[in-house]
Motif scaffolding. Structure first.
Motif, mmCIF file in Angstrom:
data_model
loop_
_atom_site.group_PDB
_atom_site.id
_atom_site.type_symbol
_atom_site.label_atom_id
_atom_site.label_comp_id
_atom_site.label_asym_id
_atom_site.label_seq_id
_atom_site.Cartn_x
_atom_site.Cartn_y
_atom_site.Cartn_z
ATOM 1 N N MET A 1 0.515 -0.438 0.252
ATOM 2 C CA MET A 1 0.252 0.156 0.100
ATOM 3 C C MET A 1 0.700 0.960 -0.113
ATOM 4 O O MET A 1 2.001 1.259 0.487
ATOM 5 C CB MET A 1 -1.260 -0.392 1.013
ATOM 6 N N LEU A 2 0.544 2.226 -0.820
ATOM 7 C CA LEU A 2 0.986 3.514 -0.688
ATOM 8 C C LEU A 2 0.070 4.698 -0.790
ATOM 9 O O LEU A 2 -0.986 4.596 -1.301
ATOM 10 C CB LEU A 2 1.828 3.161 -2.526
ATOM 11 N N PHE A 3 1.633 5.041 0.063
ATOM 12 C CA PHE A 3 0.388 6.567 0.426
ATOM 13 C C PHE A 3 0.411 7.812 -0.917
ATOM 14 O O PHE A 3 2.024 7.819 -0.858
ATOM 15 C CB PHE A 3 1.052 7.330 1.670
ATOM 16 N N VAL A 4 -0.015 8.462 -1.660
ATOM 17 C CA VAL A 4 0.473 9.248 -2.371
ATOM 18 C C VAL A 4 -0.487 10.103 -2.779
ATOM 19 O O VAL A 4 -1.581 10.719 -2.354
ATOM 20 C CB VAL A 4 0.759 8.831 -4.312
ATOM 21 N N THR A 5 -0.210 11.497 -3.481
ATOM 22 C CA THR A 5 -0.340 13.179 -3.534
ATOM 23 C C THR A 5 -1.530 12.392 -4.686
ATOM 24 O O THR A 5 -1.180 11.537 -5.393
ATOM 25 C CB THR A 5 0.434 14.223 -4.366
ATOM 26 N N MET B 1 -5.278 3.062 -11.596
ATOM 27 C CA MET B 1 -4.792 2.560 -10.368
ATOM 28 C C MET B 1 -5.750 1.659 -9.321
ATOM 29 O O MET B 1 -7.493 1.933 -9.404
ATOM 30 C CB MET B 1 -4.483 3.308 -9.897
ATOM 31 N N CYS B 2 -5.390 0.830 -8.300
ATOM 32 C CA CYS B 2 -6.480 0.115 -7.757
ATOM 33 C C CYS B 2 -6.166 0.579 -6.040
ATOM 34 O O CYS B 2 -5.135 1.311 -5.543
ATOM 35 C CB CYS B 2 -6.115 -1.494 -7.398
ATOM 36 N N VAL B 3 -7.753 1.244 -5.487
ATOM 37 C CA VAL B 3 -7.792 2.046 -4.150
ATOM 38 C C VAL B 3 -7.366 1.068 -3.498
ATOM 39 O O VAL B 3 -7.558 -0.295 -3.321
ATOM 40 C CB VAL B 3 -8.948 3.127 -4.578
ATOM 41 N N ALA B 4 -6.827 1.117 -2.576
ATOM 42 C CA ALA B 4 -5.818 0.698 -1.360
ATOM 43 C C ALA B 4 -7.040 0.802 -0.499
ATOM 44 O O ALA B 4 -7.658 -0.235 0.736
ATOM 45 C CB ALA B 4 -4.778 0.287 -1.314
ATOM 46 N N GLU B 5 -7.610 2.184 -0.109
ATOM 47 C CA GLU B 5 -8.649 1.523 1.578
ATOM 48 C C GLU B 5 -9.531 3.292 0.657
ATOM 49 O O GLU B 5 -9.901 3.875 -0.090
ATOM 50 C CB GLU B 5 -7.579 2.844 2.289
ATOM 51 N N ASP C 1 -3.143 0.530 -4.064
ATOM 52 C CA ASP C 1 -2.557 -0.639 -4.517
ATOM 53 C C ASP C 1 -1.658 -1.372 -4.941
ATOM 54 O O ASP C 1 -1.860 -0.868 -6.268
ATOM 55 C CB ASP C 1 -3.548 -1.937 -4.176
ATOM 56 N N GLN C 2 -0.227 -0.687 -5.107
ATOM 57 C CA GLN C 2 1.183 -0.419 -5.661
ATOM 58 C C GLN C 2 0.978 -2.096 -6.640
ATOM 59 O O GLN C 2 1.231 -2.876 -7.294
ATOM 60 C CB GLN C 2 2.527 -0.281 -5.365
ATOM 61 N N ASN C 3 0.303 -3.251 -5.534
ATOM 62 C CA ASN C 3 1.099 -4.829 -6.048
ATOM 63 C C ASN C 3 -0.619 -4.980 -7.330
ATOM 64 O O ASN C 3 -0.205 -5.651 -7.728
ATOM 65 C CB ASN C 3 0.577 -5.726 -5.036
ATOM 66 N N ARG C 4 -1.569 -4.023 -7.413
ATOM 67 C CA ARG C 4 -2.555 -4.574 -8.702
ATOM 68 C C ARG C 4 -2.453 -3.471 -9.618
ATOM 69 O O ARG C 4 -4.014 -2.820 -9.672
ATOM 70 C CB ARG C 4 -3.522 -4.159 -7.783
ATOM 71 N N GLY C 5 -1.859 -2.077 -9.155
ATOM 72 C CA GLY C 5 -1.942 -1.392 -10.287
ATOM 73 C C GLY C 5 -0.975 -0.718 -10.658
ATOM 74 O O GLY C 5 0.498 -1.687 -10.482
ATOM 75 N N GLU C 6 -0.888 0.626 -11.428
ATOM 76 C CA GLU C 6 0.842 1.368 -12.308
ATOM 77 C C GLU C 6 1.576 1.820 -10.996
ATOM 78 O O GLU C 6 0.518 2.238 -10.109
ATOM 79 C CB GLU C 6 0.477 2.431 -13.057
#
Length: 204
Positions: A1-5, A13-17, A53-58
């Protein structure tokens, strides 16, 4: 999971939360892939950041460094260069420290809770990255507590320099990946005293 702007988010991209607005209404559900309507929604409701979710998206596109972050880095890198050049380093210029803290406070007061633009990347020097992020978070919390501006300045200056004692240690000591020996652990713990003594000389 990545926190991004939100500026780093792209379609697919897949939203993790779950992403909700300031009133708690659902904007994008966890597990959804970002589409053009989602991007419009992020902009419309002023959503500054989210988890993907960096495992399911760009991978997120890199974000450019703000002039504020560069100014804070400059203060810390100048100090670091003084240490690596050998000999007994002169204390940092208190004027430079105060100017960086003032810019930090001014920017965060204007931006409210939007502090993610200060975040660096994995390629940034770890100690610099950590010091700037701690300063930004501390000032943001102080703003929430409605502390006076002079105190915000003092907090910003202190937090930018809170780990400066690490720079007095051998470079390889705080960059190592293996657990430190007992002797090395004692050296690492001493960074707080070293930093305090050093900053005391600046008058900052």
């Amino acid at each position: 999971m990545l926190f991004v702007t939100s500026s780093q988010v792209t379609e697919g991209m897949c939203v993790a939360e779950d992403v909700v607005d300031h009133g708690g209404r659902m904007l994008i559900s966890r597990g959804q892939r970002i589409g053009p309507e989602h991007l419009k929604r992020l902009h419309k409701f002023g959503i500054q950041s989210l988890f993907i979710d960096q495992n399911r998206g760009e991978k997120p596109k890199p974000v450019g460094k703000s002039s504020l972050r560069k100014q804070c880095e400059s203060v810390l890198n100048t100090i670091c260069c003084r240490f690596t050049s050998g000999g007994s380093p002169p204390p940092p210029d208190p004027g430079e420290i105060r100017a960086a803290a003032d810019a930090l406070v001014t920017s965060l007061v204007k931006a409210g809770k939007s502090i993610v633009s200060l975040s660096g990347s994995a390629e940034d020097e770890q100690l610099t990255h950590h010091s700037i992020n701690v300063a930004a978070l501390a000032v943001a919390l102080a703003i929430d507590l409605r502390l006076p501006r002079q105190m915000l300045m003092e907090i910003g200056s202190a937090m930018l320099l809170h780990d400066v004692g690490f720079m007095l240690l051998p470079h390889e000591l705080y960059h190592r990946t293996e657990p430190p020996s007992r002797s090395e652990a004692r050296q690492l713990k001493a960074h707080t005293v070293l930093g305090y003594d050093f900053v005391l000389k600046t008058g900052a």
